[in-house]
Enzyme design. Structure first.
Site, PDB file in Angstrom:
ATOM      1  N   LYS A 146     -75.010  54.481  50.497  1.00 25.66           N
ATOM      2  CA  LYS A 146     -75.661  54.955  49.272  1.00 25.66           C
ATOM      3  C   LYS A 146     -74.685  55.858  48.507  1.00 25.66           C
ATOM      4  CE  LYS A 146     -79.560  57.884  47.698  1.00 25.66           C
ATOM      5  NZ  LYS A 146     -80.771  58.626  48.099  1.00 25.66           N
ATOM      6  N   LYS A 186     -86.950  66.505  40.470  1.00 28.51           N
ATOM      7  CA  LYS A 186     -86.960  67.411  41.631  1.00 28.51           C
ATOM      8  C   LYS A 186     -87.133  68.844  41.175  1.00 28.51           C
ATOM      9  CE  LYS A 186     -83.942  64.811  44.759  1.00 28.51           C
ATOM     10  NZ  LYS A 186     -84.935  64.554  45.806  1.00 28.51           N
ATOM     11  N   ARG A 189     -83.569  53.670  48.075  1.00 30.29           N
ATOM     12  CA  ARG A 189     -83.975  52.369  48.611  1.00 30.29           C
ATOM     13  C   ARG A 189     -83.888  51.281  47.539  1.00 30.29           C
ATOM     14  NH1 ARG A 189     -89.599  54.901  50.434  1.00 30.29           N
ATOM     15  NH2 ARG A 189     -88.252  56.736  50.443  1.00 30.29           N
TER      16      ARG A 189
HETATM   17  N1  BES Z   1     -81.692  61.865  48.138  1.00 31.36           N
HETATM   18  C1  BES Z   1     -83.051  62.097  48.412  1.00 31.36           C
HETATM   19  C2  BES Z   1     -83.308  62.483  49.854  1.00 31.36           C
HETATM   20  C3  BES Z   1     -82.948  63.884  50.277  1.00 31.36           C
HETATM   21  C4  BES Z   1     -83.730  64.953  49.893  1.00 31.36           C
HETATM   22  C5  BES Z   1     -81.873  64.111  51.097  1.00 31.36           C
HETATM   23  C6  BES Z   1     -83.414  66.222  50.308  1.00 31.36           C
HETATM   24  C7  BES Z   1     -81.570  65.380  51.537  1.00 31.36           C
HETATM   25  C8  BES Z   1     -82.331  66.445  51.137  1.00 31.36           C
HETATM   26  C9  BES Z   1     -83.869  60.859  48.112  1.00 31.36           C
HETATM   27  O1  BES Z   1     -83.451  60.106  47.034  1.00 31.36           O
HETATM   28  C10 BES Z   1     -85.253  61.332  47.793  1.00 31.36           C
HETATM   29  O2  BES Z   1     -85.410  61.989  46.816  1.00 31.36           O
HETATM   30  N2  BES Z   1     -86.209  60.990  48.641  1.00 31.36           N
HETATM   31  C11 BES Z   1     -87.554  61.408  48.452  1.00 31.36           C
HETATM   32  C12 BES Z   1     -88.454  60.278  48.852  1.00 31.36           C
HETATM   33  C13 BES Z   1     -89.903  60.507  48.506  1.00 31.36           C
HETATM   34  C14 BES Z   1     -90.090  60.525  47.011  1.00 31.36           C
HETATM   35  C15 BES Z   1     -90.719  59.416  49.133  1.00 31.36           C
HETATM   36  C16 BES Z   1     -87.788  62.648  49.323  1.00 31.36           C
HETATM   37  O3  BES Z   1     -87.267  62.700  50.439  1.00 31.36           O
HETATM   38  O4  BES Z   1     -88.456  63.553  48.864  1.00 31.36           O
HETATM   39 ZN    ZN Z   2     -81.480  60.266  46.567  1.00 31.66          ZN
HETATM   40 MN    MN Z   3     -84.304  60.809  45.214  1.00 26.00          MN
END
Ligand code: BES
Ligand code: ZN
Ligand code: MN
Length: 498
Positions: free
Chosen positions: A266, A278, A352
């Site tokens: 990724k 976020k 994903r």
């Molecule tokens: N890159 C993030 C995952 C992440 C978050 C890695 C914090 C390390 C620290 C990913 O793209 C993401 O935002 N995932 C979401 C998924 C959710 C919306 C189902 C997450 O983990 O909040």
């Molecule tokens: Zn991400």
């Molecule tokens: Mn994300």
């Protein structure tokens, strides 16, 4: 950094510091005994006085040695006088290098390869010393005016008996390759999102291909991705002004017909979350969302440097995830390259979307295995913390091989179940799949989503959200899982007959 093997007697060596081990109960390692004899019992005195108990990770720096050519001696506690675990060995090495972060110390001789480590040989120990030292002295100073680094270690010599020369030399080469792979991954990770864009990442891949003629690099532009029907990937980059890049690395040093190992990383150079924006705290750390891609580059560098006789493909889908006017909106439905439709219930589950089209693309290589690495879910931090990476996959043998490689490399993984029951959570009222599965088991449902695009090959997924970087005071890239993947590839060269 410069690495070498040293087989001459210790008292004859010219260096700023010699590192020797001391076990609990005042027991000296063979090198410590030799130095003790040539320094009139100096080490014995220090230990007898109780200045060093020999507990693992304890250190004492002796910085004046009367009547000797030796400048300094670092005593390192090793714990019980028995074979060390790989973990404890790393702990002792880290303690040693961390206590030598002084500008006067440029050249060191390390006598710790003589320690017994359970199930590990001299080659492994030499390689591990190089990896750990390199990792510990790394600092990201590129964007600071004052480039003074904490450590000035320029040269490490590893002492070994003549009989182990071949093993240690091969360990040095291996350690150097992995260390340089980790350095590349760390550099790219630490670089901020305004500089490390998808285009920058693509340029670095091209550079890697120029440095190593065994790596061929191709970049697909958005038009090319559109031709392939990568609707999921492109939907993410539509929300950003930076064009997406699809980076393809091709390393063909194996048998002509051997099926390749495909590594997918990724490469999200900044993840703001998109319209599902976020929160502000910690958002800077989302520059690390390309660490999977960086680890693919680092691992290919290591493989090329070791000239591993394997066929390896690296695929890095790279984009930003930003809240532009043309960005994905919750409820949008996309058509992926596989033909499956996806309802975007949360635009922050973008990784994903990149990976699913990349997995479909991987089919064209008729891969032996596909391993993807992604900072995919915050839920992985909740489940496993920051010690192991999460591992999920559709093939037990592959998962076991990765677990063993991680154990060996001190870059561990922990497997989570990928059971059919979880697929329920990804049901959508309007499309084939939803891109999120609710708040329960987030790491597993993310992998479940990916598994729908990985049905045609043996596949494993590493969730490196908790391991690719450190947060807090020592914020910075770790270079993981380059050691694990490099070890997996090395192991493949030992067991593959074809
Ligand atoms: N890159 C993030 C995952 C992440 C978050 C890695 C914090 C390390 C620290 C990913 O793209 C993401 O935002 N995932 C979401 C998924 C959710 C919306 C189902 C997450 O983990 O909040
Ligand atoms: Zn991400
Ligand atoms: Mn994300």
């Amino acid at each position: 950094m410069n690495y070498s093997i040293e087989t001459a007697p210790l008292e004859e060596l010219q260096c700023d510091c010699i590192i020797v081990g001391v076990y609990q109960d005042q027991q000296l390692s063979p090198s410590a005994i030799a130095l003790n004899n040539s320094t009139n019992g100096l080490i014995g005195n220090i230990v007898n006085r109780g200045d060093l108990s020999g507990k693992n990770g304890e250190t004492v720096l002796i910085n004046a040695i009367p009547n000797s050519k030796i400048e300094r001696i670092l005593l390192v506690g090793l714990g019980e006088n028995a074979a060390l675990s790989g973990k404890d060995y790393k702990k002792a090495l880290l303690a040693a290098v961390n206590s030598l972060k002084k500008p006067q110390i440029k050249t060191v001789v390390c006598c710790l390869a003589e320690c017994e480590v359970t199930a590990r040989d001299w080659q492994w120990k030499a390689s591990h010393i190089i990896e750990v030292f390199n990792d510990a002295v790394y600092q990201f100073t590129e964007l600071k005016s004052d480039k003074e680094t904490e450590s000035k270690i320029e040269k490490i010599s590893i002492t070994a008996p003549e009989t182990e020369r071949i093993a240690v030399e091969s360990g040095l080469l291996q350690g150097k390759a992995i260390a340089e792979g980790m350095n590349l991954a760390k550099q790219l990770g630490d670089l901020p999102g305004n500089l490390c864009t998808p285009s920058y990442l693509a340029e670095q891949a091209i550079k890697l291909g120029q440095t190593y003629s065994s790596i061929e690099v191709n970049i697909l532009e958005e038009a090319g991705m559109a031709d392939l029907g990568m609707g999921a990937l492109l939907s993410v980059s539509r929300g950003s002004r930076q064009p997406a890049k699809f980076i393809i690395l091709d390393y063909q040093c194996g048998e002509k017909n051997a099926k390749p190992i495909v590594l997918v990383g990724k490469g999200l150079t900044f993840d703001a979350g998109g319209i599902s924006l976020k929160q502000a705290p910690g958002m800077d750390e989302m520059k690390y969302d390309m660490c999977g891609g960086a680890a693919v580059l680092g691992t290919l560098l290591a493989a090329a440097q070791m000239q591993l006789p394997l066929n390896i493909i690296g695929l890095i889908p790279s984009s930003e995830n930003m809240p532009d006017g043309d960005a994905n909106k919750p409820g949008d439905i996309l058509t992926s390259m596989s033909g499956q439709t996806i309802e975007v219930l949360n635009t922050d589950a973008e990784g994903r979307l990149l990976l699913c089209d990349t997995l479909t693309y991987a089919e064209r290589y008729n891969p032996d295995v596909v391993i993807d690495l992604a900072t995919l879910t915050g839920a992985c931090l909740v489940a496993l913390g920051r010690i192991p990476s999460g591992l999920l996959g559709n093939d037990d043998a592959l998962c076991n091989d990765l677990t063993a490689a991680g154990e060996c490399a001190n870059d561990t993984v922990w497997r989570l179940p990928l059971w059919e029951e979880y697929q329920e959570q990804l049901k959508s009222n309007f499309a084939d799949l939803a891109n999120v599965g609710g708040k329960d088991g987030g790491t597993i449902t993310a992998a479940c989503f990916l598994s729908k695009f990985a049905e045609k090959f043996r596949w494993a997924h590493l969730d490196i959200a908790g391991t690719a970087w450190r947060t807090g005071q020592t914020k910075g890239s770790t270079g993981r899982p380059v050691p694990l993947l490099s070890q997996y590839l090395i192991n493949r060269t030992l067991t593959d007959k074809s």
